[in-house]
Design an enzyme around this catalytic site. Structure first.
Site, PDB file in Angstrom:
ATOM      1  N   GLN A   1      -1.281   9.950 -10.266  1.00  0.00           N
ATOM      2  CA  GLN A   1      -1.873   9.252 -11.394  1.00  0.00           C
ATOM      3  C   GLN A   1      -1.401   9.854 -12.711  1.00  0.00           C
ATOM      4  OE1 GLN A   1      -3.565   6.638 -10.717  1.00  0.00           O
ATOM      5  NE2 GLN A   1      -4.782   6.912  -8.862  1.00  0.00           N
TER       6      GLN A   1
ATOM      7  N   TYR B   1       4.147  10.013  -3.498  1.00  0.00           N
ATOM      8  CA  TYR B   1       3.551   8.712  -3.801  1.00  0.00           C
ATOM      9  C   TYR B   1       2.964   8.732  -5.205  1.00  0.00           C
ATOM     10  CZ  TYR B   1       0.847   4.444  -2.847  1.00  0.00           C
ATOM     11  OH  TYR B   1       0.331   3.177  -2.866  1.00  0.00           O
TER      12      TYR B   1
ATOM     13  N   SER C   1      -3.254  -0.849  -4.079  1.00  0.00           N
ATOM     14  CA  SER C   1      -1.818  -0.544  -4.016  1.00  0.00           C
ATOM     15  C   SER C   1      -0.996  -1.545  -3.213  1.00  0.00           C
ATOM     16  CB  SER C   1      -1.611   0.866  -3.464  1.00  0.00           C
ATOM     17  OG  SER C   1      -1.959   1.824  -4.439  1.00  0.00           O
TER      18      SER C   1
END
Length: 390
Positions: free
Chosen positions: A143, A173, A87
């Site tokens: 995801q 996030y 990331s």
């Protein structure tokens, strides 16, 4: 039971505390002592095959390499070894989007439907590109579902997605969130994302050995990652992998990226302004400020505050987002950081422009984030101790 790693972990802070504070960029031996004291116990405790560390002091890089890039071949790690950034790749996605804005290709106030008409009018289109890039679009998940594997399925997913909150009030996030920013940026630049990064972004930043797609000629420098069973692995492709976690780079190139963030003056106009723009803060999330790519803390920062901002409570759960109006340009010393990982690699990058210091840690094992923060904080606090942490 082998108690040596645990003992070393306990002893390391004591050893580091006894080392002299480093004030000179030419004191490589002193810097090495500080780095060794923080890094070697971590390598032993978590069985890390190899690690490349770059430390920037007074704007100058110092490189320290540990272990091997491949246990099978016993290839030693060097500052030119390629590691998966995970990331940390998001900081490049953010910089590319800011570059696209500086060149007039897009505005971060735009909405994705302007560039992807198939999304126009759907809930995801309520979010601005800025909100996508700061994970505040309304609750996009960490995801994509496994079933999303091509562009048609990606578009269908976003058309069906229902937010948990209005844009700008919740930070969650998310790879799909910043991935969509990267995808739209590439469309605006009339390119695909990998080409835009490799042909525009990296050259403008002076990064000559960083890749989305590692060419055959560089494969010998590409480390093998190691999973929990010590199987040698590399990252698998996935939807928005390049945009969210797919860049491979070296300590040498990442040190140049940190140097460019510490002092962007040497970059051409649009890229300089893009890098400077990545230091703007948009939302306060507890004790951390979320920018595009980078996350910010006032410096000096306590270890507790830095750990809290990089904890699962922040990275894995929704958190209230307090919008900064106007967006905040740091007015004092500020630490910028980003963690990253794939199944076989772990990374951490941090820097403080006002102190002209920074650190890059690249490892071919995904070892715990708290250990990365501990080690980096111990090193940085001895390079520029500052005053009382805030």
């Amino acid at each position: 039971m082998n108690v040596l790693p645990k003992c070393l972990a306990l002893i390391a802070p004591v050893v580091a505390a006894c080392l002299p504070l480093v004030a000179r960029a030419d004191d490589d031996a002193g810097i090495r002592g500080i780095v060794d004291a923080a890094i070697r116990p971590v390598i032993q405790q978590y069985d890390v095959p190899g690690m490349a560390v770059a430390v920037i002091v007074d704007g100058r890089p110092h490189f320290y390499s540990y272990g091997v890039a491949s246990r099978q071949d016993q290839t030693p790690v060097s500052e030119n070894t390629l590691f998966e950034l995970g990331s940390v790749s998001k900081t490049f996605t953010a910089t590319l989007a800011l570059y696209a804005q500086e060149t007039g290709a897009l505005s971060l106030g735009d909405h994705p439907g302007r560039y992807m008409p198939a999304l126009a009018g759907f809930p995801v289109d309520r979010a601005s590109l800025l909100e996508l890039g700061t994970y505040s679009a309304g609750g996009l998940p960490l995801q994509f579902p496994d079933a999303v594997s091509d562009d048609a399925q990606m578009i269908d997913y976003f058309r069906q997605w229902q937010p948990d909150a209005e844009p700008g009030v919740l930070r969650r996030y998310s790879n799909p969130s910043i991935g969509l920013l990267g995808h739209v940026t590439a469309i605006a630049l009339k390119s695909n994302f990998a080409d835009a990064v490799e042909s525009r972004l990296f050259p403008a930043l002076g990064l000559n050995r960083s890749y989305v797609r590692v060419p055959q000629g560089a494969m010998a420098r590409y480390a093998w990652g190691y999973d929990k069973t010590n199987k040698a692995i590399r990252v698998n492709p996935g939807m928005f992998d390049a945009e969210a976690y797919g860049i491979k780079s070296s300590a040498a190139d990442m040190a140049r990226f940190v140097q460019a963030n510490i002092d962007p003056a040497g970059l051409e106009g649009p890229m300089r302004r893009a890098v400077e723009g990545s230091h703007t803060g948009y939302f306060r999330i507890g004790g951390m400020v979320q920018g595009l790519g980078w996350e910010q803390y006032p410096y000096p920062v306590s270890l507790q505050r830095l750990q809290a901002g990089n904890s699962p409570e922040v990275s894995m759960k929704p958190n209230p987002a307090v919008k900064l109006t106007p967006p905040r340009t740091p007015s004092g010393a500020t630490l910028f950081n980003k963690t990253g990982a794939t199944n076989g690699f772990g990374a951490y990058v941090a820097f403080v422009p006002e102190e002209r210091i920074g650190i890059v840690m690249l490892a071919n094992r995904n070892f715990p984030i708290p250990a990365r923060i501990d080690a980096a904080h111990a090193i940085l606090s001895r390079l520029a101790p500052g005053t009382k942490p805030r």
